[in-house]
Design an enzyme around this catalytic site. Structure first.
Site: not given
Length: 592
Positions: A64-65, A226, A409, A412, A569-570
């Site tokens: 994506g970079h 990100h 980003d 997750c 979220p994790g």
């Protein structure tokens, strides 16, 4: 209002492999390892580990970079680039494949951007490679100047300045220097560069909705690559005002991030983030040169303007400033065949489009595993627990992505979904469910194969530690031994990831669960009851992260106000699979 992002792609899950295929068709000097989709490594077509007589230089990270880092593979720059999924660190096995494919007798330098997932995956790969006899050195690049120095683990993020470090290291390697000298030059270069960015929009991940975090007339200063929130959202300003702020921040004597003073010679890089017209980049470059010379008293020796390290389709750019003496300039000016370096020359190698085979590598655990024809009582219970846990994670995909979009980003849920779906598929095919230790080990292997980024390596470490603890016991594992395995897994994650209680991570769900489980079992509670009570502690712990300041992971860069709106979220994912497993175990016990 959020809406589905428009992309000219096929399947969102295939964007990285299809990108690599197009890249090597475009540039004849590049090739890739035949390991799709798990192994995504771009390497020089003229290099093989058996005959390469220079130091190999490898960089990598989430995709994506582009063009970073695969577009900078070529003689005089990178020997190979390891690509993860979009915005997800490449897994250990991919990095190892890259090392084995290009590293000769002079060793290998790994250049790693300073993100938790990259540090963990490249670090573990480096240790494994060393155990196999390879000579490995690692340089961490953290050139972010947007945020004030802070406590906690992450430190400064690795941004576009990494590309300049890659060029210095690649030129030093091409000149025939030793591994120690190449690493020393790369480390020195990393200490001389600072970067800060500005964006007019956030990026859109393939297959996901476009965030509406930045409204009309707003821009964001100091955001990461990100899509994570930056230092500040402000009103749209003219470019001269934006550049004044960016240059002042990079050159600040208060933070002293880069050792640059009036009278120094510098290199300037204006890096488009993926959705910025060349016209706007050139405007920024011209104004930046003038300001550096007249307002800061610096001699601008080189200007690199273009897209070097992007963030998919983000509108905006970053500015990097590197102090440059004659030695640095010599490395930056050195000839390179890397196709996306701005002064690179055209490659003349004939194309060879048959993928290079993966380097042969065998382990003691390569023997085939099969699912038992008949499951024992313990096997049935373990199967039910795994199935329930995986399905709980699958059901939470969108919810987790939504939570992560606010503090990270936004992937997750997608990352956890890949792992859970693969675990279900593999369990039904070959998990040796009557052997608890080996089953946990295979869960780790499934995760390692498909889950990139920090989550993948964390859960892989989690499973490896549990496997080692369970192997100490007999095949029929007691509830106390399961509790001890959970405790060992948490200790391993904390050791290698650095997180502890209160850091706003998955450990804030698992630590209280482990404590309650041990307490209730020691008190003589029925194991199912103890498991259920500990799952309630996991849920409470996960929910409590909403009130914590992050000290690990990308959420560290997010403001307290944003973090206070959602739990981690994790941690929520960990609580979900833990509780689902507890409920399944209780239900299965009643049926057997």
């Amino acid at each position: 209002m959020a809406f589905q992002g428009k992309k000219l792609i096929n399947d969102p899950n295939d964007v990285v492999t299809e990108y690599i295929e197009g890249l090597v068709e475009t540039y004849p000097g590049l090739q890739y390892l035949d390991g799709f989709p798990e192994v995504k490594v771009v390497l020089r077509a003229d290099v093989s580990s058996g005959s390469y007589d220079k130091v190999a230089v490898i960089c990598g990270g989430g995709s994506g970079h582009e063009p970073a880092h695969s577009g900078f593979v070529g003689d005089g720059m990178l020997t190979a680039a390891v690509c993860g999924d979009v915005f997800a660190s490449p897994p250990v096995d991919s990095i190892l494949s890259g090392i084995r494919a290009v590293t000769g007798s002079k060793g290998c330098l790994l250049i790693v951007t300073n993100y938790t997932g990259d540090r963990l995956n490249f670090g573990l790969a480096a240790e494994q490679a060393k155990s196999e006899g390879y000579n490995i050195e690692t340089v961490i690049v953290g050139d972010d100047c947007a945020l004030q120095p802070q406590q906690g683990l992450p430190g400064r993020r690795g941004l576009a300045g990494t590309v300049l470090v890659n060029k210095v290291a690649g030129a030093a390697a091409a000149a025939g220097l030793s591994l120690a000298d190449v690493a020393a030059e790369a480390k020195h270069a990393s200490e001389l560069v600072g970067t800060m960015g500005v964006a007019l929009s956030v990026c859109t991940r393939p297959g996901q909705v476009t965030s509406d975090r930045l409204g009309p007339g707003k821009m964001e200063l100091g955001l990461g690559i990100h899509g994570e929130p930056g230092a500040a959202v402000v009103d749209l300003q003219p470019v001269h005002a934006v550049l004044s702020h960016i240059l002042k921040q990079i050159l600040s004597k208060e933070t002293n991030y880069v050792p640059i003073s009036s009278g120094n010679r510098v290199v300037l890089m204006v890096n488009g983030l993926g959705g910025t017209p060349i016209m706007e980049l050139m405007i920024a470059a011209g104004k930046a040169v003038t300001k550096l010379q007249l307002e800061h008293g610096l001699a601008v020796e080189r200007v690199y303007t273009g897209s070097f390290m992007t963030s998919l389709d983000m509108a905006g750019y970053s500015v990097s400033i590197m102090r440059a003496d004659q030695a640095i300039l010599q490395r930056l000016d050195a000839r390179t065949m890397a196709p996306c370096w701005p002064v690179g020359v055209s490659a003349k190698l004939a194309p060879s489009k048959i993928p290079v085979p993966l380097p042969p590598h065998t382990t003691k655990s390569d023997e085939a595993l099969t699912r038992p024809k008949e499951l024992s009582v313990e096997g049935h219970i373990l199967e039910a627990a795994i199935e329930a846990a995986a399905e709980a994670v699958i059901d939470l995909e969108d919810t987790l992505n939504d939570l992560d979009g606010k503090v990270g980003d936004g992937d997750c849920g997608s990352t956890m979904f890949r792992g859970a779906a693969t675990i279900l598929e593999d369990m039904r095919s070959y998990y040796p469910l009557n052997d608890a230790a080996e089953t946990i080990n295979e869960i780790g292997a499934s995760i390692r194969r498909v889950m990139g980024g920090t989550s993948g390596i964390i859960y892989d470490i989690f499973c490896k530690a549990a496997y080692a603890k369970l192997k100490e016991s007999s095949r029929q594992v007691t509830s106390k031994q399961w509790a001890d395995a959970l405790e060992a897994s948490i200790a391993a994650v904390s050791k290698y990831g650095g997180a502890r209680a209160g850091y706003r991570t998955l450990l804030d769900a698992l630590l209280p669960a482990s404590a309650v489980l041990q307490e209730r079992l020691n008190a003589g509670d029925d194991p199912c009851t103890a498991f259920l009570l500990s799952s309630e502690a996991a849920v409470s712990g996960a929910e409590s992260t909403q009130h914590m300041q992050a000290q690990a992971g990308r959420s560290t860069y997010v403001s307290v106000d944003i973090l206070a709106s959602v739990p981690d979220p994790g941690a929520m994912a960990a609580a979900a699979w833990y509780k689902a497993a507890a409920l399944a175990v209780e239900s299965k016990h009643k049926c057997l």
